[in-house]
Design an enzyme around this catalytic site. Structure first.
Site, PDB file in Angstrom:
ATOM      1  N   SER A 125      48.424  43.134  -2.635  1.00  0.00           N
ATOM      2  CA  SER A 125      47.081  43.478  -2.168  1.00  0.00           C
ATOM      3  C   SER A 125      46.674  42.561  -1.028  1.00  0.00           C
ATOM      4  CB  SER A 125      46.110  43.290  -3.342  1.00  0.00           C
ATOM      5  OG  SER A 125      44.778  43.232  -2.892  1.00  0.00           O
ATOM      6  N   TYR A 149      42.341  37.316 -10.150  1.00  0.00           N
ATOM      7  CA  TYR A 149      43.148  38.502  -9.830  1.00  0.00           C
ATOM      8  C   TYR A 149      44.042  38.215  -8.615  1.00  0.00           C
ATOM      9  CZ  TYR A 149      44.109  42.889  -7.418  1.00  0.00           C
ATOM     10  OH  TYR A 149      44.721  43.894  -6.722  1.00  0.00           O
ATOM     11  N   LYS A 153      48.290  37.911  -8.111  1.00  0.00           N
ATOM     12  CA  LYS A 153      49.098  38.631  -7.104  1.00  0.00           C
ATOM     13  C   LYS A 153      49.951  37.629  -6.319  1.00  0.00           C
ATOM     14  CE  LYS A 153      48.099  42.932  -7.810  1.00  0.00           C
ATOM     15  NZ  LYS A 153      49.069  43.980  -8.111  1.00  0.00           N
TER      16      LYS A 153
HETATM   17  N1  UFG Z   1      30.349  48.077  -1.396  1.00  0.00           N
HETATM   18  C1  UFG Z   1      29.021  48.410  -1.424  1.00  0.00           C
HETATM   19  N2  UFG Z   1      28.524  48.963  -2.562  1.00  0.00           N
HETATM   20  C2  UFG Z   1      29.290  49.220  -3.658  1.00  0.00           C
HETATM   21  C3  UFG Z   1      30.668  48.879  -3.607  1.00  0.00           C
HETATM   22  C4  UFG Z   1      31.151  48.295  -2.474  1.00  0.00           C
HETATM   23  O1  UFG Z   1      28.299  48.200  -0.449  1.00  0.00           O
HETATM   24  O2  UFG Z   1      28.759  49.729  -4.656  1.00  0.00           O
HETATM   25  C5  UFG Z   1      30.913  47.506  -0.161  1.00  0.00           C
HETATM   26  C6  UFG Z   1      31.510  46.120  -0.314  1.00  0.00           C
HETATM   27  O3  UFG Z   1      30.536  45.122  -0.158  1.00  0.00           O
HETATM   28  C7  UFG Z   1      32.580  46.128   0.788  1.00  0.00           C
HETATM   29  C8  UFG Z   1      33.018  47.589   0.845  1.00  0.00           C
HETATM   30  O4  UFG Z   1      31.978  48.334   0.245  1.00  0.00           O
HETATM   31  O5  UFG Z   1      31.999  45.805   2.032  1.00  0.00           O
HETATM   32  C9  UFG Z   1      34.316  47.866   0.093  1.00  0.00           C
HETATM   33  O6  UFG Z   1      34.200  47.369  -1.239  1.00  0.00           O
HETATM   34  P1  UFG Z   1      35.278  47.722  -2.363  1.00  0.00           P
HETATM   35  O7  UFG Z   1      34.816  47.076  -3.629  1.00  0.00           O
HETATM   36  O8  UFG Z   1      35.524  49.187  -2.388  1.00  0.00           O
HETATM   37  O9  UFG Z   1      36.612  47.044  -1.813  1.00  0.00           O
HETATM   38  P2  UFG Z   1      36.936  45.508  -1.526  1.00  0.00           P
HETATM   39  O10 UFG Z   1      37.443  45.462  -0.127  1.00  0.00           O
HETATM   40  O11 UFG Z   1      35.845  44.606  -1.889  1.00  0.00           O
HETATM   41  O12 UFG Z   1      38.091  45.253  -2.596  1.00  0.00           O
HETATM   42  C10 UFG Z   1      39.371  45.785  -2.406  1.00  0.00           C
HETATM   43  C11 UFG Z   1      40.072  45.957  -3.761  1.00  0.00           C
HETATM   44  C12 UFG Z   1      40.261  44.636  -4.443  1.00  0.00           C
HETATM   45  C13 UFG Z   1      40.961  43.694  -3.517  1.00  0.00           C
HETATM   46  C14 UFG Z   1      40.206  43.596  -2.195  1.00  0.00           C
HETATM   47  C15 UFG Z   1      40.878  42.741  -1.169  1.00  0.00           C
HETATM   48  O13 UFG Z   1      39.303  46.782  -4.590  1.00  0.00           O
HETATM   49  O14 UFG Z   1      41.056  44.809  -5.586  1.00  0.00           O
HETATM   50  O15 UFG Z   1      40.087  44.907  -1.617  1.00  0.00           O
HETATM   51  O16 UFG Z   1      42.109  43.260  -0.895  1.00  0.00           O
HETATM   52  F1  UFG Z   1      40.993  42.467  -4.088  1.00  0.00           F
END
Ligand code: UFG
Length: 336
Positions: A125, A149, A153
């Site tokens: 990841s 997590y 990884k």
């Molecule tokens: N976001 C919102 N509202 C929500 C959910 C997310 O505004 O309800 C925003 C977050 O702040 C971020 C974007 O949407 O800016 C994407 O968020 P995600 O949770 O979908 O994805 P992330 O990039 O935070 O996380 C993903 C994977 C993790 C991994 C991470 C880094 O889900 O497992 O990428 O690789 F660790």
């Protein structure tokens, strides 16, 4: 053509990869303990592919059971997806994450060594880059865990790399995914988060389905053009095809190769929300909330290595991602 075992093969990315491998003529067996996957996935895979692939209901920590699977059929390679992946849960229960992810991988690698299987494609990841200093992120960027997590990884990547270095494995691809979304275009398989989704796309879909009132955007004061967080969203079928490419290249190469899988283009939360509304015709109520602790302002890949090493680039658009995510959400809600 190769025979390949997919650990976590009934999960979100595993099941889509099974479809892509079968389409390319490979033989596939699935191993899953169904702790975070539905038993409806194997019959749906059969509906999509017309192939009845063997399904082993086994926990990767059960080394003896994994050894028996390897003893019964000769596998050329393993694609290792089976792991827990919730950041919050990992901080609340580190021992569980060390057990399932780290000890589980150790058990799998032990069984692979016993069977003489030397090739692995590992589901890593972009989380291994921690809070990236700049984007796009290349594979040579510093590695850093910001939560348990992510730590697991990194440990799993290191374990696999060390086994290649010491000759116990011949080839490893460490595939670092950015933000996989979307679903198979049939709408038969997709991501099925347990409880309240933590990721943006599944949450958006549940708001669109009126299962949740509104989306909270986690901060609009980031140093990005519209103030919301930027990520590299990637269609799961593109990701699945990258696994096919990795396994095929692995069959003819040696060494450990870490490869980013992303489109190389970042989109903000607001852009994704508007793309979803325009694609589906559904208005998404939203509110602006506080930043989520630990979130980076921007995170997107430099996918150049995937192109040169694997001959792979992501082809599907943000519209494809929104349309397929919504079709899956809509159809799976109807079945329930
Ligand atoms: N976001 C919102 N509202 C929500 C959910 C997310 O505004 O309800 C925003 C977050 O702040 C971020 C974007 O949407 O800016 C994407 O968020 P995600 O949770 O979908 O994805 P992330 O990039 O935070 O996380 C993903 C994977 C993790 C991994 C991470 C880094 O889900 O497992 O990428 O690789 F660790």
């Amino acid at each position: 053509m190769a025979r390949i075992l997919l650990t976590g093969g009934a999960g979100f990315i595993g099941s889509h990869t099974a479809v892509a491998l079968l389409a390319r003529g490979h033989e596939v067996a699935l191993l899953d303990n169904f702790s975070n996957a539905s038993r409806s996935v194997p019959p749906r895979l059969k509906e999509i592919t017309r192939v009845d692939c063997p399904v082993h209901e086994v926990d990767i920590r059960d080394t003896e059971a994994v050894r028996q699977i390897f003893a019964a059929a000769a596998f050329e390679a393993v694609i290792h997806f089976a792991a827990l992946k919730a950041v919050g849960e990992s901080e609340a229960n580190p021992l569980l994450y060390f057990d399932v992810n780290v000890a589980g991988t150790l058990s799998l690698l032990t069984a692979m060594r016993h069977a003489g299987i030397g090739r692995i494609v590992f589901s890593s990841s972009a989380t291994v880059y921690g809070a990236p200093e700049h984007c796009p992120i290349a594979e040579i960027a510093p590695l850093h865990a910001t939560n348990i997590y992510g730590r697991t990884k990194l440990i799993m990547e290191d374990m696999i790399g060390d086994l290649v270095r010491t000759g116990i494995l011949s080839t490893a691809f460490l595939l670092r995914y950015f933000n996989p979304v979307g679903a198979h275009p049939s709408g038969l398989i997709g991501e099925a988060p347990c409880g309240v989704p933590t990721n943006l796309m599944p949450y958006l879909c549940q708001v669109a389905a009126r299962q949740r009132d509104c989306l909270t955007i986690f901060g609009n004061d980031y140093p990005t053009p519209d103030g919301t967080g930027i990520r590299d969203y990637l269609h799961v079928m593109d990701l699945a095809e990258a696994h096919c490419a990795a396994v095929e290249v692995a069959l003819g190469t040696h060494g450990t190769h870490a490869v980013n899988l992303g489109t190389g283009t970042g989109h903000s939360v607001m852009e994704l929300l508007h793309a979803f509304e325009n694609t589906t015709g559904i208005e998404i109520p939203y509110k602006i909330g506080a930043r989520r602790p630990g979130d980076a302002p921007s995170c997107y890949a430099d996918p150049a290595l995937a192109k040169t090493m694997l001959g792979w680039t992501a082809k599907r658009t943000l519209v494809d991602m929104c349309r397929d995510s919504w079709r899956w959400q809509f159809l799976s809600a109807k079945v329930k």
